[in-house]
Each structure stands twice: as structure tokens, then as C-alpha cells.
Design a protein around this motif. Structure first.
Motif, PDB file in Angstrom:
ATOM      1  N   ASP A 152       0.857  -1.181   0.000  1.00  0.00           N
ATOM      2  CA  ASP A 152       0.000   0.000   0.000  1.00  0.00           C
ATOM      3  C   ASP A 152       0.895   1.234   0.000  1.00  0.00           C
ATOM      4  O   ASP A 152       2.053   1.164   0.440  1.00  0.00           O
ATOM      5  N   ASP A 153       0.332   2.338  -0.412  1.00  0.00           N
ATOM      6  CA  ASP A 153       1.180   3.544  -0.413  1.00  0.00           C
ATOM      7  C   ASP A 153       1.462   4.055   0.999  1.00  0.00           C
ATOM      8  O   ASP A 153       2.263   4.975   1.184  1.00  0.00           O
ATOM      9  N   THR A 154       0.844   3.444   1.994  1.00  0.00           N
ATOM     10  CA  THR A 154       1.144   3.810   3.377  1.00  0.00           C
ATOM     11  C   THR A 154       2.296   2.970   3.939  1.00  0.00           C
ATOM     12  O   THR A 154       2.807   3.244   5.020  1.00  0.00           O
ATOM     13  N   THR A 198      -3.990   4.221  -1.549  1.00  0.00           N
ATOM     14  CA  THR A 198      -5.046   4.005  -0.556  1.00  0.00           C
ATOM     15  C   THR A 198      -6.042   5.156  -0.523  1.00  0.00           C
ATOM     16  O   THR A 198      -7.084   5.054   0.093  1.00  0.00           O
ATOM     17  N   VAL A 199      -5.674   6.250  -1.141  1.00  0.00           N
ATOM     18  CA  VAL A 199      -6.601   7.383  -1.142  1.00  0.00           C
ATOM     19  C   VAL A 199      -7.151   7.542  -2.550  1.00  0.00           C
ATOM     20  O   VAL A 199      -6.420   7.909  -3.464  1.00  0.00           O
ATOM     21  N   PRO A 200      -8.429   7.241  -2.738  1.00  0.00           N
ATOM     22  CA  PRO A 200      -8.952   7.448  -4.092  1.00  0.00           C
ATOM     23  C   PRO A 200      -9.033   8.939  -4.376  1.00  0.00           C
ATOM     24  O   PRO A 200      -9.346   9.731  -3.487  1.00  0.00           O
ATOM     25  N   ALA A 201      -8.715   9.292  -5.581  1.00  0.00           N
ATOM     26  CA  ALA A 201      -8.840  10.707  -5.933  1.00  0.00           C
ATOM     27  C   ALA A 201     -10.319  11.050  -5.901  1.00  0.00           C
ATOM     28  O   ALA A 201     -11.119  10.354  -6.521  1.00  0.00           O
ATOM     29  N   PRO A 202     -10.730  12.059  -5.168  1.00  0.00           N
ATOM     30  CA  PRO A 202     -12.154  12.375  -5.136  1.00  0.00           C
ATOM     31  C   PRO A 202     -12.630  12.828  -6.508  1.00  0.00           C
ATOM     32  O   PRO A 202     -11.897  13.496  -7.223  1.00  0.00           O
ATOM     33  N   LEU A 203     -13.823  12.409  -6.837  1.00  0.00           N
ATOM     34  CA  LEU A 203     -14.368  12.831  -8.127  1.00  0.00           C
ATOM     35  C   LEU A 203     -15.717  13.459  -7.861  1.00  0.00           C
ATOM     36  O   LEU A 203     -16.616  12.820  -7.317  1.00  0.00           O
ATOM     37  N   THR A 204     -15.837  14.717  -8.198  1.00  0.00           N
ATOM     38  CA  THR A 204     -17.134  15.358  -8.087  1.00  0.00           C
ATOM     39  C   THR A 204     -17.825  15.208  -9.433  1.00  0.00           C
ATOM     40  O   THR A 204     -17.349  15.734 -10.445  1.00  0.00           O
ATOM     41  N   VAL A 205     -18.907  14.457  -9.401  1.00  0.00           N
ATOM     42  CA  VAL A 205     -19.592  14.152 -10.655  1.00  0.00           C
ATOM     43  C   VAL A 205     -20.474  15.337 -11.047  1.00  0.00           C
ATOM     44  O   VAL A 205     -21.172  15.921 -10.208  1.00  0.00           O
ATOM     45  N   THR A 206     -20.408  15.693 -12.313  1.00  0.00           N
ATOM     46  CA  THR A 206     -21.305  16.719 -12.868  1.00  0.00           C
ATOM     47  C   THR A 206     -21.863  16.166 -14.178  1.00  0.00           C
ATOM     48  O   THR A 206     -21.486  15.074 -14.602  1.00  0.00           O
TER      49      THR A 206
END
Ligand code: BGC
Length: 749
Positions: A561-563, A666-674
Motif C-alpha cells: 500500500d502507499d502507506t 489508498t486514497v482514491p482521488a475524489p471525483l465530483t460528478v457533474t
């Protein structure tokens, strides 16, 4: 001194404001009424340039005699943290002896182009290497209770219009290339002070750039030291105070102090901001005066010897066909070139040291049997001198081997202006070719602060990049060329074949004041390797008189993991017959990525000293940062799940051993859907994508088909790049309201 809170409460606004600029060129202001002394700062970065008043001549100053250590281009070529740290310790002692509170360095601007006039004073094109060396120098100097000033913060990678130009740099490039060395110097080095640069960064002068001096440096990196301006870098002093510029240097002769007072009185500036800056100045004064040790001894001769030892560690052997080098004692060697007598070993401008002693190569070779000398050319001219050239050819003919000592004269390279081309003076180039026609055994020793073109490189058999190696240059040159020291330096920058090949050759210097860093993260070897652009010598190149074999590359994870942290080990054996030092270079190579990434990036290096036949293990520890890129979506370091090559290299272009590791972000890039989010981007988020599939299934089959009936590829194949809004265009049963509900649902999972 009284405790700082007490002092602050007793000071008038005028007194506090007075602390926010220098008393003169080199001092902070004293407040005698309260027993606050002034402290002195001096350049930096590879020696002590302390100016003193000449008694009886008001206004006249003289620079004291000091020791010029290898300049940054040279010391960085050592790839040796310990050597740089020792240099720092010596500098710290000199400052203590001379009562200097802060040595103004290191200068760690990234070498964006070989044209920058100040490249001799800067370290490298690589942010990781710059950070490691910066931390070593800072820790070395500060171990003697003397401060450093990490400069020039930030993006001052050109001298052209340096006091007005606007470095226009995108967020990712800043974070990945131009800021990491400063971050290391702030966080790990804990530098006492930072010096902001002259230029503007993305539209705002560094000296009043709140984003840079406060939000980034202090709020994000947790820096607690003082920020001073470069000399004359202040534009709007009142704006600089809340932006985080504590100390204006050198002085505004009271003008800006009065401006600050007026701004507070008129309610344009908060007194709290003034207090904060004054407090940081007081902390610096207190810090130094509490530990000042003027009785610290300073043995100039011992430091000259140290400068020689360090410089030898920095020489880079770039070519050695048929083992031309080292010369054997007593061998007939014609040394040619005025630089052998009058070396260039430091750069011009604010870092110029008044050397207590200079040892040229000819000084060092005095009495060496077999050695002859011919001047060959004049340093002060680009024109050939026929008589000198003829004498040099005769000397070369009469010798077994010829050593040409050539390089850039100071008129071509200095603080204050950029170079226009990468050429050596024509007379020197011509002489190398002429000598190589009369003697096949030619070696070249170069003195230069930045890459040069080498039209003669195929005519010679030996080449040592000597850089600007400090006042003991001749001792170091002799030690390496005559084999007392095995060379172990590596190029901290790529040497291009031609100026036109360099990543920013079309935009360097900018148009007027606008300097757009349009090559982005593709600086130096990051560009040449991605472009498969041949270079003269790659970043990291450098040879030895012995040979090294690498084996047994091993990792403690194949998946992680990246951690987690990755431990990398590799065995290195000296397979030759001389003791030597090897720089083991570790690069990380992402196999694929959604963003444009360099082919490989340096993430570790270790310098091992090995006796003949000896094997040692180089050990590296990599954490998240080694795999991450800066995401402009999350404004943070982001690891994309995937395979990365762990590459052990001889240079940025030569991989010796490589093994893959899979790293899970381990951290998904947040995606704000439009409505404009495209299908392919949604596919990376299984929960959101499931909602899409369900919606598509419902559109296709209003009688209630199961979402699962729609496969991933049914959605992706045709409509990979389609925005969600096309559901309205193509699916009759969709409208904005329903689509809005779908999008809301997607943004909730
Ligand atoms: C340089 C700094 C230096 C200062 C004081 C400026 O012109 O850019 O690097 O520390 O002068 O000499």
C-alpha cells in the motif's frame, strides 16, 4: 536579552517596525534602549564573504580573507551528503569565529536551463538531489549554532530580468520540481532562515507572496524560522508584512519602516502582523547571541586542506578510453592551458570569496618529474594566439600524453546575467582539436559552472569535469589525474549536445517579464529520457579507475500500500584493483499513469567506499512520496495504483538492475460528478459506475432489467468519452431532473 514577549510589550511601534529591515548591508538593527543587539549576516554559500569597515575610511569596506570551498555545482557532483555536511561544519566554525549569525546559503534553485548565469552557485536539475544536499549543508552549518538562509525562494532559475520577471509555473510543476528541495530544507533541515527571491511567482513578487511565504512555508510545511528578502527584492513592504516577509534586506534607510508605522496608524496593517515579524527577528538575534563563540578557532590552512579533500570527491571522470588516466608519476605529460596556472574555481557576484590561498594545478605539480607546461591560449580572449598555440603543439608532440586545461572565463558566466550559448571560447576549442592531431593521448580538464558543448569530444581519450572546485582546485585535480584519489563524482545535471536540445530552449528567459515554465515537470533528464533525446552526458554519469558490479536487488514487498515503506537493497562489489567510491542511484519508473510522468525519477542515492574485492549493500527506504505525483484535483500527493520499476542505475539513462513493485494507492482521488463527467472517469469508481450501469440498464429496458445485465464494456466500449449529459440526448427517458438525481446519488457514494 530579556525574554522576547517582555521585549515586545515594551517596544514602541516604531522600534518594532525598525527591526523589520536591515541596519546596513549586513546587519539587523539594534534597539539599544532595550539591550537588543544587532547581528550580522554574510554570504554564502561556499565560503564566508564577510565585509568589514576599513578603519579611517568611512563607507569603505573590505572582504576578509577566507576559504573558498567547492561551489555548489561542484560539491553537488560529489553526491556525498557527508562531504557537504563537513563543508557546512567548517563554514559554521568560520562564521562563529567571525561573529556571523547567518551564512547566506545554500542556493538551491533548480537548474532549468544550462544558460542560467548563476548555475555555478546552484546545485542540480533534480529536486531530490537538491533537497538532500541542501539538508546536509544546512545541518552542517547549523551544527555550529550558526544559521543558514535557504535561497532564493522560489523559481529564480534565470538571471535575465531577475528582479522583475514573473515565473509562471503550474501547480504540479511547482510541487514536483521547484519546491521539494525547499520543503526538505524547511522540514528536515530546519533552516534558521529562508531568503525570498527577487522574481514574481505567478503574478506576485516573492517578497509579498502570502501563498508562498505563509500558506505554503509556514502553514503547510510548519516552518518556524525567519524569512528575509533578497537584497533589494522588496516591492511593497506593507504588503510583505502580512504575507510573511519578516526582514527586508539590506535596508530601506528608514523609508519602509515609516511606511509600516503609517500603515498601522491608518488601519491598513495590523500591529499583530508587525509583532509577528519583529518576534521572528528577535528570535534570530537571541538564538545567535545565546550561543555565539567568537573564541572558536579558525585554521585557514586546515580548511584549505579540507577544501582540497572535498574537491577531489567532486571531480567527474567522463571519459577514459583505454585507461588513459590516471597519469603515472614521472610520465611525460604536457599540461596545456592558461587555466592550469590561473584556475577558475569560483563564480562572480555575491558569492565571490577573497581567498586566503589559491593552489593552481601547476602549483600542485611543482617538481613533478615529466611534467611540462605551455600556456596555449589566453583566458582573456576568444582569439587564437598563434605563438602560444605553436608552443603548445610542440610541447604536446614532445610528451607521451597531453592534458588540456580549458573552461569558461568569468565574462561568460556570472551572477547577474545569463549565458547566450553553450560554447567554450573558440580559441580553446580549436586548441583541443589541434593538439589531438599531434598527440593521440589527450585528456581534457574542464573548469566551468554549467554544461558546455564539446565539439572535440570524439578527438580526445580522457575527460574530467572539474567544475568550479574552490581555492584548492589544483590539489584536487592533481590527486585525481595522477591517481592518488579515485574519481567518484557524478554529473548533477544533464549535458546536452546542443542548446537547441534543452527542454526550455524555446521559452527560457521569457518574453519581457513573463517567463512561462511551459516544459512543466520535464526538466533536465526528465525531458531527455522521455523524449529519447540523445545527450552528450546524462545526469548521474561519472566513471572511476576501478569497476563495480551490482547484484542481488531485493525488495521487502512485491505488493504494497502507499502507506507502507519499501526497503530496497542491492549489493555492490568493487571488481577492479583500486579502492574506489561508487554512487548507487535509485530511480522509480511508473509503468503507466493517467498523467504525463517522467520515465524515471531519482528517489535515492548512496555513496559507498569499497576496497578491491569488497562487497557492500546499499540500502534505501522509499515512502509514498517516491511513487506519488502532485494531483491538481486533490491538491495533494497522490499515488495511482499500479506497477513501478525500482531501477538501480549508473546514470539517468543506464539501468543496471530493475525489479517491479505494485503499489496500491489508498486514497482514491475524489471525483465530483457533474453532467460533464465522462464515462471513463466514472469507471474508476466502482460504486458510482454501478449506479451508471443501473441507470443505463433502466433506460435500455424500462421493464426492469437488472443492472448486472449491463457489462462494464457495454458502457465503456462506445461511450468511453461521453459526458453524462449525453444520456439526455441519446436516451429518451432521461431529463435534467432525473440526471440530477443520478448525479447526486453518485456524489454520495
Ligand atoms: C544575491 C543573494 C545574496 C545577496 C547578498 C543578492 O544579490 O541574489 O544570493 O545573498 O545579494 O549579497
Amino acid at each position: 536579552m530579556k525574554p522576547i514577549p517582555e521585549l515586545l510589550s515594551e517596544m514602541t511601534l516604531e522600534e518594532k517596525a525598525s527591526l523589520l529591515s536591515g541596519d546596513d548591508v549586513w546587519h539587523t538593527k539594534a534597539v539599544e534602549r532595550l539591550g537588543i543587539p544587532r547581528v550580522m549576516v554574510s554570504d554564502g554559500p561556499h565560503g564566508l564573504r564577510k565585509e568589514e569597515d576599513v578603519p579611517g575610511q568611512p563607507g569603505v569596506r573590505e572582504t576578509i580573507k577566507a576559504v573558498c570551498f567547492p561551489t555548489a555545482c561542484s560539491s553537488t557532483a560529489s553526491f556525498d551528503r557527508d562531504a557537504v555536511r563537513r563543508m557546512g561544519e567548517a563554514l559554521g566554525e568560520e562564521c562563529q569565529h567571525e561573529g556571523v549569525a547567518v551564512n547566506l546559503g545554500p542556493a538551491i534553485n533548480i537548474k532549468r536551463s544550462p544558460l542560467c548565469g548563476r548555475n555555478f552557485e546552484y546545485m542540480t536539475e533534480d529536486p531530490f538531489l537538491a533537497g538532500e544536499m541542501a539538508v546536509s549543508l544546512v545541518q552542517g552549518i547549523q551544527s555550529r549554532d550558526v544559521g543558514t538562509s535557504v535561497k532564493h525562494f522560489a523559481c529564480n532559475s534565470q538571471e535575465h530580468r531577475r528582479m522583475s520577471s514573473d515565473s509562471t509555473v503550474d501547480e504540479r510543476t511547482l510541487r514536483e520540481i521547484y519546491l521539494p528541495a525547499y520543503e526538505a530544507a524547511a522540514k528536515r533541515g530546519k533552516a534558521w532562515t529562508f531568503m525570498c527571491s527577487y522574481n514574481r511567482l505567478n503574478g506576485e513578487y516573492a517578497s509579498q507572496n502570502k501563498r508562498l511565504l505563509t500558506e505554503l512555508l509556514r502553514d503547510e510545511w510548519g516552518y518556524e524560522g525567519l524569512v528575509m528578502s533578497d537584497w533589494g527584492a522588496v516591492s511593497d513592504r506593507v504588503k510583505g508584512v502580512p504575507a510573511g516577509l519578516d526582514l527586508e534586506m539590506p535596508s530601506s534607510h528608514g523609508v519602509n519602516d515609516a511606511e509600516i508605522v503609517r500603515a498601522v496608524r491608518e488601519g491598513r496593517l495590523s500591529e499583530k502582523d508587525v509583532d509577528r515579524c519583529a518576534e521572528r527577528v528577535l528570535r534570530l538575534v537571541e538564538r545567535f547571541t545565546a550561543t555565539a563563540r567568537p573564541d572558536t578557532p579558525w585554521d585557514l590552512d586546515a580548511h584549505h586542506a579540507l577544501a582540497a579533500e572535498l574537491a577531489a570527491d567532486c571531480m567527474v571522470l567522463l571519459k577514459n578510453e583505454g585507461g588513459l588516466l590516471p597519469f603515472a608519476p614521472g610520465e611525460k605529460v604536457a599540461v596545456i592551458g592558461e587555466f592550469a596556472e590561473k584556475p577558475r574555481f569560483q563564480g562572480g557576484g555575491s558569492s565571490h570569496i577573497n581567498c586566503h590561498q589559491v593552489t593552481s594545478l601547476m602549483d600542485a605539480l611543482e617538481g613533478m618529474p615529466g611534467v611540462t607546461y605551455a600556456q596555449g591560449y589566453r583566458i582573456d580572449s576568444d582569439e587564437a594566439d598563434e605563438a602560444l598555440a605553436a608552443e603548445a603543439l610542440a610541447a604536446a608532440k614532445a610528451a607521451d600524453k597531453a592534458l588540456l586545461v580549458i573552461g569558461l572565463p568569468e565574462r561568460d558566466e556570472s551572477e547577474g546575467f545569463d549565458r547566450k550559448h553553450l560554447r567554450l571560447p573558440a580559441n580553446q576549442n580549436a586548441l583541443v582539436e589541434a593538439v589531438s592531431r599531434v598527440n593521440p593521448n589527450v585528456a581534457v580538464l574542464l573548469y566551468n559552472g554549467a554544461p558546455v558543448e564539446m565539439p572535440w569530444v570524439n578527438c580526445i581519450r580522457g575527460l574530467v569535469e572539474g567544475y568550479l572546485a574552490g581555492q584548492a582546485v589544483g590539489l584536487a585535480n592533481k590527486a585525481v589525474l595522477w591517481g592518488e584519489v579515485n574519481p567518484s563524482g557524478r554529473l548533477p545535471e544533464s549535458f546536452p549536445l546542443r542548446l537547441e536540445d534543452t527542454p526550455c530552449s524555446l521559452s527560457y528567459g521569457g518574453e519581457g517579464d513573463r517567463a512561462v515554465y511551459s516544459e512543466g515537470v520535464f526538466v533536465g533528464y526528465r525531458y531527455y529520457t522521455a523524449k529519447k533525446q540523445p545527450v552528450l552526458f546524462p545526469f548521474g554519469a561519472g566513471g572511476s579507475y576501478t569497476t563495480f558490479a551490482y547484484s542481488n536487488l531485493r525488495l521487502n514487498h512485491t505488493e504494497m500500500d502507499d502507506t507502507d515503506t519499501l526497503r530496497v537493497e542491492v549489493d555492490v562489489t568493487n571488481t577492479g584493483s583500486r579502492p574506489g567510491k561508487e554512487v548507487v542511484q535509485l530511480y522509480v519508473a511508473p509503468h503507466e499513469s493517467r498523467v504525463f510522468r517522467p520515465v524515471r525519477e531519482l528517489k535515492g542515492f548512496e555513496k559507498l567506499s569499497l576496497a578491491p574485492g569488497e562487497t557492500k549493500t546499499a540500502v534505501f527506504t522509499l515512502d509514498k512520496r517516491a511513487f506519488a505525483y502532485w494531483s491538481v484535483e486533490t491538491h495533494g500527493w497522490f499515488v495511482e495504483t499500479g506497477v513501478f520499476g525500482i531501477e538501480i542505475c549508473r546514470s539517468a539513462e543506464e539501468v543496471i538492475l530493475s525489479t517491479p513493485v505494485t503499489v496500491r494507492g489508498t486514497v482514491p482521488a475524489p471525483l465530483t460528478v457533474t453532467e460533464d463527467t465522462i464515462v471513463e472517469d466514472l469507471a474508476r469508481y466502482p460504486a458510482k459506475f454501478a449506479l451508471l450501469k443501473k441507470a443505463v440498464a433502466a433506460l435500455k429496458n424500462p421493464d426492469g432489467a437488472e443492472a448486472e445485465a449491463i457489462g462494464d464494456n457495454d458502457v465503456l466500449d462506445m461511450d468511453r468519452y461521453a459526458p453524462l449529459r449525453t444520456l439526455i440526448a441519446f436516451g429518451e427517458r432521461m431529463d435534467h431532473q432525473r440526471l440530477g438525481e443520478l448525479i447526486d446519488a453518485m456524489n454520495r457514494v
